[in-house]
Each structure stands twice: as C-alpha cells, then as structure tokens.
Design a protein around this motif. Structure first.
Motif, PDB file in Angstrom:
ATOM      1  N   SER A 155       0.827  -1.196   0.000  1.00  0.00           N
ATOM      2  CA  SER A 155       0.000   0.000   0.000  1.00  0.00           C
ATOM      3  C   SER A 155       0.868   1.254   0.000  1.00  0.00           C
ATOM      4  CB  SER A 155      -0.913   0.008   1.232  1.00  0.00           C
ATOM      5  OG  SER A 155      -0.150   0.221   2.406  1.00  0.00           O
ATOM      6  N   ASP A 156       0.256   2.386  -0.250  1.00  0.00           N
ATOM      7  CA  ASP A 156       0.963   3.661  -0.195  1.00  0.00           C
ATOM      8  C   ASP A 156       1.564   3.882   1.190  1.00  0.00           C
ATOM      9  OD1 ASP A 156       0.294   4.240  -2.811  1.00  0.00           O
ATOM     10  OD2 ASP A 156      -1.520   5.356  -2.269  1.00  0.00           O
ATOM     11  N   GLU A 157       0.794   3.527   2.225  1.00  0.00           N
ATOM     12  CA  GLU A 157       1.267   3.716   3.595  1.00  0.00           C
ATOM     13  C   GLU A 157       2.475   2.826   3.888  1.00  0.00           C
ATOM     14  OE1 GLU A 157      -1.840   3.174   2.704  1.00  0.00           O
ATOM     15  OE2 GLU A 157      -2.784   5.108   3.164  1.00  0.00           O
ATOM     16  N   ASP A 158       2.418   1.578   3.431  1.00  0.00           N
ATOM     17  CA  ASP A 158       3.550   0.668   3.610  1.00  0.00           C
ATOM     18  C   ASP A 158       4.794   1.221   2.922  1.00  0.00           C
ATOM     19  OD1 ASP A 158       1.886  -1.124   4.910  1.00  0.00           O
ATOM     20  OD2 ASP A 158       1.469  -2.279   3.100  1.00  0.00           O
ATOM     21  N   LYS A 159       4.608   1.664   1.674  1.00  0.00           N
ATOM     22  CA  LYS A 159       5.741   2.157   0.887  1.00  0.00           C
ATOM     23  C   LYS A 159       6.364   3.396   1.531  1.00  0.00           C
ATOM     24  CE  LYS A 159       7.009   3.037  -3.944  1.00  0.00           C
ATOM     25  NZ  LYS A 159       7.546   4.392  -3.910  1.00  0.00           N
ATOM     26  N   VAL A 187      15.760  -4.100   9.704  1.00  0.00           N
ATOM     27  CA  VAL A 187      14.929  -5.260   9.367  1.00  0.00           C
ATOM     28  C   VAL A 187      13.801  -5.426  10.383  1.00  0.00           C
ATOM     29  CG1 VAL A 187      14.897  -7.774   9.090  1.00  0.00           C
ATOM     30  CG2 VAL A 187      16.814  -6.439   8.184  1.00  0.00           C
ATOM     31  N   SER A 188      14.125  -5.252  11.668  1.00  0.00           N
ATOM     32  CA  SER A 188      13.120  -5.405  12.720  1.00  0.00           C
ATOM     33  C   SER A 188      11.981  -4.418  12.567  1.00  0.00           C
ATOM     34  CB  SER A 188      13.770  -5.227  14.104  1.00  0.00           C
ATOM     35  OG  SER A 188      14.669  -6.275  14.371  1.00  0.00           O
ATOM     36  N   LYS A 189      12.299  -3.183  12.194  1.00  0.00           N
ATOM     37  CA  LYS A 189      11.262  -2.164  12.026  1.00  0.00           C
ATOM     38  C   LYS A 189      10.323  -2.501  10.859  1.00  0.00           C
ATOM     39  CE  LYS A 189      13.893   1.647  14.087  1.00  0.00           C
ATOM     40  NZ  LYS A 189      13.011   1.753  15.268  1.00  0.00           N
ATOM     41  N   ILE A 190      10.896  -2.984   9.767  1.00  0.00           N
ATOM     42  CA  ILE A 190      10.074  -3.367   8.613  1.00  0.00           C
ATOM     43  C   ILE A 190       9.178  -4.556   8.977  1.00  0.00           C
ATOM     44  CG2 ILE A 190      10.082  -4.165   6.228  1.00  0.00           C
ATOM     45  CD1 ILE A 190      11.094  -1.312   6.567  1.00  0.00           C
ATOM     46  N   VAL A 191       9.765  -5.554   9.628  1.00  0.00           N
ATOM     47  CA  VAL A 191       9.007  -6.750  10.013  1.00  0.00           C
ATOM     48  C   VAL A 191       7.886  -6.392  10.984  1.00  0.00           C
ATOM     49  CG1 VAL A 191       9.132  -8.919  11.291  1.00  0.00           C
ATOM     50  CG2 VAL A 191      10.870  -8.383   9.580  1.00  0.00           C
ATOM     51  N   THR A 192       8.203  -5.585  11.991  1.00  0.00           N
ATOM     52  CA  THR A 192       7.200  -5.194  12.980  1.00  0.00           C
ATOM     53  C   THR A 192       6.052  -4.443  12.333  1.00  0.00           C
ATOM     54  OG1 THR A 192       8.865  -5.081  14.741  1.00  0.00           O
ATOM     55  CG2 THR A 192       6.802  -3.893  15.104  1.00  0.00           C
ATOM     56  N   HIS A 193       6.360  -3.597  11.368  1.00  0.00           N
ATOM     57  CA  HIS A 193       5.311  -2.842  10.680  1.00  0.00           C
ATOM     58  C   HIS A 193       4.314  -3.775  10.002  1.00  0.00           C
ATOM     59  CE1 HIS A 193       3.326   0.072   8.065  1.00  0.00           C
ATOM     60  NE2 HIS A 193       3.576  -0.746   7.062  1.00  0.00           N
ATOM     61  N   PHE A 250      14.788 -15.559   6.839  1.00  0.00           N
ATOM     62  CA  PHE A 250      15.276 -14.500   5.959  1.00  0.00           C
ATOM     63  C   PHE A 250      16.687 -14.818   5.482  1.00  0.00           C
ATOM     64  CE2 PHE A 250      12.569 -10.678   7.586  1.00  0.00           C
ATOM     65  CZ  PHE A 250      11.423 -11.385   7.274  1.00  0.00           C
ATOM     66  N   ARG A 251      17.055 -14.239   4.346  1.00  0.00           N
ATOM     67  CA  ARG A 251      18.426 -14.344   3.860  1.00  0.00           C
ATOM     68  C   ARG A 251      19.355 -13.511   4.752  1.00  0.00           C
ATOM     69  NH1 ARG A 251      17.184 -10.810  -1.469  1.00  0.00           N
ATOM     70  NH2 ARG A 251      15.070 -11.275  -0.804  1.00  0.00           N
ATOM     71  N   LYS A 252      20.655 -13.644   4.558  1.00  0.00           N
ATOM     72  CA  LYS A 252      21.627 -12.835   5.299  1.00  0.00           C
ATOM     73  C   LYS A 252      21.855 -11.547   4.522  1.00  0.00           C
ATOM     74  CE  LYS A 252      26.264 -12.984   7.324  1.00  0.00           C
ATOM     75  NZ  LYS A 252      25.792 -12.558   8.650  1.00  0.00           N
ATOM     76  N   TYR A 253      21.679 -10.413   5.181  1.00  0.00           N
ATOM     77  CA  TYR A 253      21.811  -9.115   4.513  1.00  0.00           C
ATOM     78  C   TYR A 253      23.177  -8.486   4.793  1.00  0.00           C
ATOM     79  CZ  TYR A 253      16.700  -9.586   4.596  1.00  0.00           C
ATOM     80  OH  TYR A 253      15.413 -10.043   4.472  1.00  0.00           O
ATOM     81  N   ASP A 254      23.603  -7.620   3.882  1.00  0.00           N
ATOM     82  CA  ASP A 254      24.810  -6.833   4.102  1.00  0.00           C
ATOM     83  C   ASP A 254      24.463  -5.357   3.945  1.00  0.00           C
ATOM     84  OD1 ASP A 254      24.601  -6.323   1.370  1.00  0.00           O
ATOM     85  OD2 ASP A 254      26.179  -7.758   0.824  1.00  0.00           O
ATOM     86  N   HIS A 255      25.468  -4.512   3.775  1.00  0.00           N
ATOM     87  CA  HIS A 255      25.233  -3.067   3.764  1.00  0.00           C
ATOM     88  C   HIS A 255      24.479  -2.591   2.511  1.00  0.00           C
ATOM     89  CE1 HIS A 255      28.923  -3.436   1.346  1.00  0.00           C
ATOM     90  NE2 HIS A 255      28.536  -2.312   0.753  1.00  0.00           N
ATOM     91  N   THR A 256      24.293  -3.474   1.544  1.00  0.00           N
ATOM     92  CA  THR A 256      23.540  -3.091   0.338  1.00  0.00           C
ATOM     93  C   THR A 256      22.033  -3.314   0.504  1.00  0.00           C
ATOM     94  OG1 THR A 256      23.758  -5.285  -0.671  1.00  0.00           O
ATOM     95  CG2 THR A 256      25.521  -3.670  -1.101  1.00  0.00           C
ATOM     96  N   ILE A 257      21.605  -3.637   1.687  1.00  0.00           N
ATOM     97  CA  ILE A 257      20.212  -3.983   1.949  1.00  0.00           C
ATOM     98  C   ILE A 257      19.246  -2.870   1.535  1.00  0.00           C
ATOM     99  CG2 ILE A 257      20.342  -3.078   4.308  1.00  0.00           C
ATOM    100  CD1 ILE A 257      18.385  -5.263   5.152  1.00  0.00           C
ATOM    101  N   THR A 258      18.093  -3.272   0.998  1.00  0.00           N
ATOM    102  CA  THR A 258      16.998  -2.344   0.740  1.00  0.00           C
ATOM    103  C   THR A 258      15.724  -2.927   1.352  1.00  0.00           C
ATOM    104  OG1 THR A 258      16.194  -3.321  -1.340  1.00  0.00           O
ATOM    105  CG2 THR A 258      18.045  -1.749  -1.471  1.00  0.00           C
ATOM    106  N   TYR A 259      14.733  -2.081   1.559  1.00  0.00           N
ATOM    107  CA  TYR A 259      13.488  -2.579   2.138  1.00  0.00           C
ATOM    108  C   TYR A 259      12.793  -3.566   1.202  1.00  0.00           C
ATOM    109  CZ  TYR A 259      10.475   0.501  -0.727  1.00  0.00           C
ATOM    110  OH  TYR A 259       9.813   1.111  -1.758  1.00  0.00           O
ATOM    111  N   LYS A 260      13.064  -3.470  -0.103  1.00  0.00           N
ATOM    112  CA  LYS A 260      12.483  -4.414  -1.047  1.00  0.00           C
ATOM    113  C   LYS A 260      12.973  -5.831  -0.770  1.00  0.00           C
ATOM    114  CE  LYS A 260      12.161  -0.940  -4.729  1.00  0.00           C
ATOM    115  NZ  LYS A 260      12.532  -0.606  -6.120  1.00  0.00           N
TER     116      LYS A 260
END
Length: 303
Positions: A69-73, A128-134, A148-158
């Motif tokens: 949704s717009d709010e999620d994005k 990651v925690s903030k996105i998941v909690t939302h 979840f996969r292992k993330y590095d500094h290139t992480i995006t919310y997508k």
C-alpha cells in the motif's frame, strides 16, 4: 491497483491476477523495459531433450516482487533513507581507519574497524526489525525472521519485504491473516467428533475447563481456546482480524461469576449467542443453520 492503494515496483507481472485478487494493470505506472528473447527450440538428443532444466528454473523470477500500500511504501522509504545515511557514515569512517592505520598500547584502528562492523550489523538488524514489525502489526500475520536471507550493507526494504512475501504462501497479507486465524481455531479441535451441528447451534464438547473460584466465581483454565474461537467468530461475522470489545472482554476475563449465562449478541448479522457449560462444552448459536454449518466446516474441522 486495488482500491487505489496498491503500488507495483520492480517487475510488473505480465498476467492480470495475483494470488486470489484480481489486479488491474494501471495505465499510468511506468515500467522498466525488459529485453525479451524468443525461446530457443528444444534440441533432440539420444537422452531426450538436450537442455539444463534447472537452469531454466533458475532463470525464472517472480514478477511484481511485491504489492504494498501507499502507507507501507512511505513507511519503508523513510526507514530506507535512515539506514542508507547510517551505512554511508559507517563505511566512510571505516575507510578512514583503513587509510590511516595506527595502533598503540591503548587503541588500534583494527579494533575501531571491528567496532564499526558490529555497529553496521546492529543498524541493519534494527532496520529489518522495524520493517518486520510494521507488517506484522499492520496485517496481523506471522513472520519468521529465521527464514530470511543474510543481509549486508547493500540492503533495501524491497529485499526484506520480498522475504516476508515468501512466507505468505502465495496469499496477500489479508488472506494470510485470515487463514492463520482459521488455522488457530482448528488447532484447538483435537477430536472432530467433539463438534456437533444441530439446527442453529454448533456445540464443542470438552473445549473449556472450569474450576470453582472464590465467592461463586469460576476460573476458565482454557482461556486461550476461547480467545482463538471468538477471534474466529469475529472474522466469520465481520471479516475483521481484530476482535471487537464485546467479544474480547469475554475472552480476556478468565474469572467470572456469569460464565454459565447465555451471552447474546443481537446486534450481529450472523452470530447470535455464546453459552458455556460446567462440563467444558461451548455452544455457539447462529442466525441460520447454513451459517452454523459453514462456520463448523471452515473453522472447526467439521465434516
């Protein structure tokens, strides 16, 4: 677009349906050009078809890797800005220490770099925690971060939302939340023979367990069963995943004097009343036999 709220990013699916909901491709959404190649004809060989089928599967990517949704994005983009700024600052500091290596008996740049790596990991984990909690709290769905996969500094919310969607089993958030509520109620039924449907009523034997308490009160020691059942009743009645106060109060009150009175809900359209018995039986009354039968089949393993 569903109700004007859903946005598509990355690759827009070529088909017009996603999960069980029809999604109409918006005319005003720009999409990236995709260079499509004509599929090569399969070559015959002694062993059949001469091609690497696993490579074919690896080349397939799920189109439209998310609908939100717009709010999620907006929520995700705001936190993306913050994590990007934090990552850039940490990497800049690390590079400074790499270019200016030094050490003495009190401090070394090697230790400082190690501290920065730990800080970077911590910030990524917080993001990651903030996105998941939302998404967990907004849609009342279960999300397992261990998958979840292992993330590095290139992480995006997508990346994070893609991993969340992989746990939705092909359903959208609303469908997944509904199925989890139904499954939670079904899991409280350990023996389907305990469920009986007669006329407008659905009875579940040995569902609760009451103990005599002080001053004529009774303690319901299986309050979790009742809470899950009434949450299912709410979903069946209104399609909502949050139990209304009149039902929640009953589910949350473990000790009452009126447990064995009939709780009536004349303002509802499908559900009419709830009655508990000292022997643990629960009796649900609906507006029609068809509704009683539908609830028993969808929520209570009734056959």
């Amino acid at each position: 677009m569903i109700d004007g709220q859903l946005l598509i990013f990355d690759v827009l699916p070529a088909h017009e349906t996603i999960s069980a909901s029809a999604i109409e491709k918006p005319e005003n959404v720009a999409t990236e050009e995709v260079n499509e190649q004509e599929p090569k004809p399969l070559e015959d060989s002694d062993s059949g078809f001469d091609f690497d089928i696993m490579a074919k599967f690896d080349a397939v990517k799920i189109g439209g890797n998310m609908l939100i949704s717009d709010e999620d994005k907006e929520f995700c983009e705001q936190h993306q800005i913050r994590i990007d700024a934090a990552v850039a600052l940490i990497l800049k500091a690390k590079q400074f220490y790499v270019d200016n290596e030094m050490s003495n008996i009190f401090l070394s740049t090697k230790n400082l770099i190690k501290d920065l790596d730990e800080k970077l990991t911590s910030k990524i984990d917080s993001f990651v925690s903030k996105i998941v909690t939302h998404f967990r709290t907004t849609y009342s769905v279960t999300i397992n971060r261990e998958k979840f996969r292992k993330y590095d500094h290139t992480i995006t919310y997508k990346d994070v939302v893609d991993d969340i969607l992989l746990q939705m089993d092909g359903m959208n958030f609303s469908e997944k939340a509904n199925e989890e509520i139904k499954e939670a109620v079904r899991n409280t039924i350990y023996n389907s023979s305990k469920v009986k449907v007669q006329s407008l009523k659905v009875a579940i034997a040995d569902y609760l367990y009451f103990e005599s308490w002080f001053s004529g009160s009774w303690l319901n020691k299986r309050d979790e069963n009742l809470a899950k059942l009434l949450r299912g009743v709410e979903l069946f009645e209104s399609g909502k995943t949050t139990t209304r106060d009149t039902l929640a109060i009953i589910a949350n009150d473990r000790i009452r004097k009126d447990w064995f009175d009939e709780f009536s809900f004349t303002f509802m359209n499908k559900f009419e009343s709830l009655k508990c018995f000292k022997n643990g039986k629960v009796e649900l009354k609906f507006k029609s036999h068809e509704l009683a039968l539908q609830f028993a089949k969808e929520y209570l393993k009734y056959t």
